[in-house]
Each structure stands twice: as structure tokens, then as C-alpha cells.
Scaffold this active site. Structure first.
Site, PDB file in Angstrom:
ATOM      1  N   LYS A 200       0.844  -1.190   0.000  1.00  0.00           N
ATOM      2  CA  LYS A 200       0.000   0.000   0.000  1.00  0.00           C
ATOM      3  C   LYS A 200       0.881   1.243   0.000  1.00  0.00           C
ATOM      4  O   LYS A 200       1.863   1.316   0.738  1.00  0.00           O
ATOM      5  CB  LYS A 200      -0.907  -0.003   1.243  1.00  0.00           C
ATOM      6  CG  LYS A 200      -1.769   1.231   1.396  1.00  0.00           C
ATOM      7  CD  LYS A 200      -2.788   1.363   0.291  1.00  0.00           C
ATOM      8  CE  LYS A 200      -3.635   2.630   0.464  1.00  0.00           C
ATOM      9  NZ  LYS A 200      -4.488   2.878  -0.715  1.00  0.00           N
ATOM     10  N   HIS A 207      10.301   9.165   5.533  1.00  0.00           N
ATOM     11  CA  HIS A 207      11.178   7.991   5.537  1.00  0.00           C
ATOM     12  C   HIS A 207      12.189   8.208   6.664  1.00  0.00           C
ATOM     13  O   HIS A 207      13.061   9.077   6.565  1.00  0.00           O
ATOM     14  CB  HIS A 207      11.878   7.873   4.185  1.00  0.00           C
ATOM     15  CG  HIS A 207      12.661   6.612   4.006  1.00  0.00           C
ATOM     16  ND1 HIS A 207      12.912   6.072   2.774  1.00  0.00           N
ATOM     17  CD2 HIS A 207      13.252   5.788   4.897  1.00  0.00           C
ATOM     18  CE1 HIS A 207      13.623   4.956   2.911  1.00  0.00           C
ATOM     19  NE2 HIS A 207      13.844   4.777   4.197  1.00  0.00           N
ATOM     20  N   ARG A 291      24.270  -3.390   6.331  1.00  0.00           N
ATOM     21  CA  ARG A 291      25.557  -2.806   5.934  1.00  0.00           C
ATOM     22  C   ARG A 291      25.675  -1.410   6.526  1.00  0.00           C
ATOM     23  O   ARG A 291      24.754  -0.912   7.170  1.00  0.00           O
ATOM     24  CB  ARG A 291      25.638  -2.699   4.403  1.00  0.00           C
ATOM     25  CG  ARG A 291      24.469  -1.917   3.811  1.00  0.00           C
ATOM     26  CD  ARG A 291      24.636  -1.643   2.334  1.00  0.00           C
ATOM     27  NE  ARG A 291      23.420  -1.171   1.711  1.00  0.00           N
ATOM     28  CZ  ARG A 291      22.955   0.069   1.764  1.00  0.00           C
ATOM     29  NH1 ARG A 291      23.597   0.988   2.468  1.00  0.00           N
ATOM     30  NH2 ARG A 291      21.837   0.402   1.141  1.00  0.00           N
TER      31      ARG A 291
END
Length: 447
Positions: A200, A207, A291
Site C-alpha cells: 500500500k 522515511h 551494511r
């Protein structure tokens, strides 16, 4: 560790080399023919050419890298980011060669590298995930059915994706039909698997990611958050910490969830838990990057810690240098990824850098991959340098950043420095009021 090979190039290779030398560790650089005059090659203790410019003929040649590592009797291999950094087979091959891989276990890389599997793992651990399909969408009909159930807009994603590659926003069934086959083909080309799934799409999202670290003694800590919402083509361009959007309560909940996620996979070394956050501060797991991140200097500047040093210490079996209660955050840090690209179209602008100079003053850190006279080739990511600005407050950091970019001198190629000047002057950015669609919505990206 007496000697470490860096299986990477550019600014991150130089960044790792600098910390190694500060720790009294010799370094081995591997480079392509196109990079023979690069800064990282000049700075390394030893340097070896491993092939032609294309990454498939140089930086991804595991057998050649390991041959040099064995010949040079290195104790560890640091993969940097990109290339083989999240390749479980590479990490496994390094370990089987009797060399320490400076990163998480291969099993963790493998588990978190598949977006569908990682979603299931996080759901089982009680971590909230973005509403989406629990299985891959192997046909367009299946993808269409899932999208209808969730409601448009949706994100079509490659299961093995990363770095913003293999992600397409689809507003309706027509858009999904147009992108489905091409996304599968792109996923196959970049990640070796054509599997895709549906999520969705969250409107006006932020973010935000949390830097985590684990050792081989069961200790896991977080090193606060980074807001990475200013992106182009789903790739981060500006990152900052602390997040100007999240409340203290929202941060606390996110840190607890990141710890929960890392603990679920017994995480070791440096990693990042990425979340998508809606306007009400509800957050959902996106992925775990196994990482060191491009934007790790943002965290280094607010904590005063060297994350590459921590990686090496953990890799050689030591405990984390600090407990959670001893880790502190001070001031505000913003990182700008300086690219050789057109600031309007975002298209790469390779060529010779005739001049690259900047004024250093308190709070300014530049991690360069190039210098005056360097040539930016079309073979690799066109990032020239990372410019990290630290201030006592966010307002102070913005003021310093504006001064830095106004005084920056770079000639011979186009760069996105002009874009940063516009972003820094934008009233919404100054207020911390932006989402992942910030750049596409602003007129200065379209003129």
C-alpha cells in the site's frame, strides 16, 4: 587486525581507509582501470587493479578479490555499501577463505535481503509492516487482485530490491499493467530475481531510519534516527538527525521497535532499520539494510563516534564500546549527497572536474571521492562527495549549510549543488515540513 582489504571504491573506500590508518591498520585497495587515479587508490597502503571499468569485470569479481586478499594475507574485508555489501554469497565466500567479513552474518544478510521474507520475519516478531502482499505476485492478474484489495495507489516492488531500484508507484490498474513486466525485468537484471510484490502506498509519508549496532556478545544498541525523506527517484539526497518531524514519544517507540527487529535476527555489526511514517506518526517497517549506510556520517556527527571503527572492533570479537545509556546525541546534523548530475533532470553529468574547492569551518565535514582534475566516469554512481554540516541547532545547521554551498567552487561538470541551495531556502524545509514527495512537488525541480 593488521591488514584490511576494502572491496569498494570512491568516497566510502577512502572513508574506511582513513579510519583503518588511524587505528594503525594497513589497507589494500582494489580498483578498476577507470579508477586508477582515484583518491582512494592513492591513499591505500597497497592497491591492485582487478579489471576493466564495468563492475561485472572488476568490483563484482569475487574470485579475483579473494585471490588478492589471500596473497596479501589480509585479516578482514570491508565491503562498504553497494556492490557486494549485501551479497550473502560474497560474505560466505570471505568467511570460507578464513578471512573476517566486516559486517553481519551471511545468514542475516540472506534473510533480510529478500523483502518478502524480511516482512514475514518482522511480522512474526511483532514489528508493524506496511500493508502488503505476503507472497510474490507471479502474474499481473495476481498483482491486480492484490492492488484492488488494498486500494490504489500502491507500490510495485522488487523482492530483492534496494537503493530505490525496482520501485514503482501505481495510481490505478492501467499504471500497474504498464509497469508490471518492466519492473520484473528490471528486478531480474539488477537483483537476479524477477519476484515482485505489492505494498500500500502511504500518502505524505516520511522515511525515517534507526541506526543499530550489535556485537557477538548479545548486546544491541541504537544510535538514534535519521530522517531521509528528501529523495529523488526513491533515492535519498538529503538526510538529517534528529528528525524535525517525530515527537520524542514517537522516537522512543521507534527505537524500541528497531531494537525488537534487530533482536529478532540476532543482529551483529552495523545495520539500519528503515521505516515509513504517516502524518500521525504511525510507522511501518520497510527493510533492514545489513551494511553501513551512505548517510552514516550524520550519526557520527551527532554522537561523536566512528562507526567504521565500531564495525572493525565488533568484527574482531570485541564488545560494543558503549552501553545504550552511555550513547548521547548533541546538536543537529544534515548530509547532502553531492552528485555529478543535472539539478533539474537528475541525469548524470560525467566529465572532468576542473575545480573542486570548499571552505572548511566549524561544523563542516566533507567526505570526497574526487578532487580537482578527477574524471567522473559514466560507469559508476556519480556521487562526488558527501557534505555533512553540524550545528548546535537545526537552524544553525541550515545557516552553515547555506554558507557552505554559496561558497562551494566546482567547475567542469554540472552538479546538484544548486538544488541544495533551493532546498535550504525553501520555507517548508526550514520548518521541517516535508515528505518523500518534496522534490517532485517543488517547482525548482521542473524549471
Amino acid at each position: 587486525m593488521r591488514k584490511i582489504l576494502i572491496a569498494n571504491r570512491g568516497e566510502i573506500a577512502l572513508r574506511i581507509i582513513n579510519t583503518c590508518h588511524e587505528m594503525g591498520i594497513e589497507t589494500v585497495a582494489v580498483y578498476s582501470e577507470a579508477d586508477k587515479d582515484s583518491l582512494f587508490v592513492k591513499k591505500a597502503t597497497y592497491a591492485f587493479c582487478i579489471g576493466e571499468a564495468p563492475v561485472s569485470k572488476s568490483y563484482l569479481k569475487t574470485d579475483v578479490i579473494l585471490e588478492i586478499a589471500k596473497k596479501e594475507e589480509v585479516d578482514g574485508i570491508h565491503p562498504g555499501y553497494g556492490f557486494n555489501s549485501e551479497n550473502a554469497d560474497f560474505a560466505r565466500a570471505v568467511k570460507e577463505a578464513g578471512i573476517t567479513f566486516i559486517g553481519p552474518d551471511p545468514e542475516t544478510i540472506e534473510l533480510m535481503g529478500d523483502k518478502i521474507v524480511s516482512r514475514r520475519t518482522m511480522m512474526a516478531a511483532g514489528v508493524p509492516v506496511v500493508p502488503g502482499s505476503e507472497e510474490g505476485a507471479s502474474t499481473f492478474e495476481e498483482a491486480s487482485r492484490l492492488a484492488e484489495l488494498m486500494g490504489y495507489p500502491v507500490m510495485l516492488k522488487a523482492s530483492g530490491g534496494g537503493g530505490g531500484i525496482g520501485m514503482v508507484r501505481c495510481e490505478n490498474e492501467q499504471a500497474l499493467a504498464k509497469s508490471y513486466e518492466s519492473t520484473k525485468a528490471r528486478a531480474k537484471a539488477y537483483f537476479g530475481s524477477e519476484e515482485v510484490f505489492i505494498e500500500k502506498y502511504i500518502e505524505n509519508a516520511r522515511h525515517v531510519e534507526v541506526q543499530i549496532f550489535g556485537d557477538h556478545h548479545g548486546q544491541i544498541v541504537h544510535l538514534f534516527e535519521r530522517d531521509c525523506s528528501i529523495q529523488r527517484r526513491h533515492q535519498k539526497v538529503v538526510e538529517e538527525s534528529p528528525s524535525p518531524f517525530l515527537s520524542e514519544d514517537g522516537k522512543r517507540k521507534m527505537f524500541e521497535t528497531a531494537f525488537q527487529a534487530a533482536s529478532a535476527v540476532n543482529y551483529k555489526n552495523a545495520g539500519t532499520i528503515e521505516f515509513i511514517v504517516d502524518e500521525k506518526e504511525n510507522f511501518y517497517f520497510l527493510e533492514m539494510n545489513t551494511r553501513l549506510q551512505v548517510e552514516h556520517p550524520v550519526t557520527e556527527q551527532i554522537t561523536g563516534l566512528d562507526l567504521v571503527k565500531w564495525q572493525i572492533l565488533v568484527a574482531r570479537g570485541e564488545k560494543l564500546p558503549l552501553l545504550q545509556t552511555d550513547i548521547r546525541s548533541s546538536g543537529h546534523s544534515i548530509e547532502f549527497r553531492l552528485y555529478a548530475e543535472d539539478p533539474k533532470s537528475f541525469l548524470p553529468s560525467p566529465g572532468k572536474i576542473e575545480l573542486f574547492e570548499w571552505n572548511s569551518f566549524h561544523g563542516v565535514r566533507v567526505d570526497p571521492g574526487y578532487e580537482s582534475g578527477s574524471i567522473v566516469t559514466p560507469y559508476y554512481d556519480p556521487m562526488i562527495a558527501k557534505c555533512i554540516i553540524h550545528g548546535e541547532t537545526r537552524e544553525d545547521a541550515i545557516t552553515k549549510a547555506s554558507k557552505f554551498f554559496n561558497e562551494l567552487k566546482i567547475e567542469g561538470i554540472k552538479t546538484n549543488a544548486l538544488l541544495f541551495n533551493e532546498v535550504l531556502k525553501d520555507p517548508e524545509f526550514q520548518k521541517g515540513n516535508y515528505s518523500t514527495s518534496f522534490l517532485t512537488q517543488k517547482s525548482f525541480t521542473k524549471n
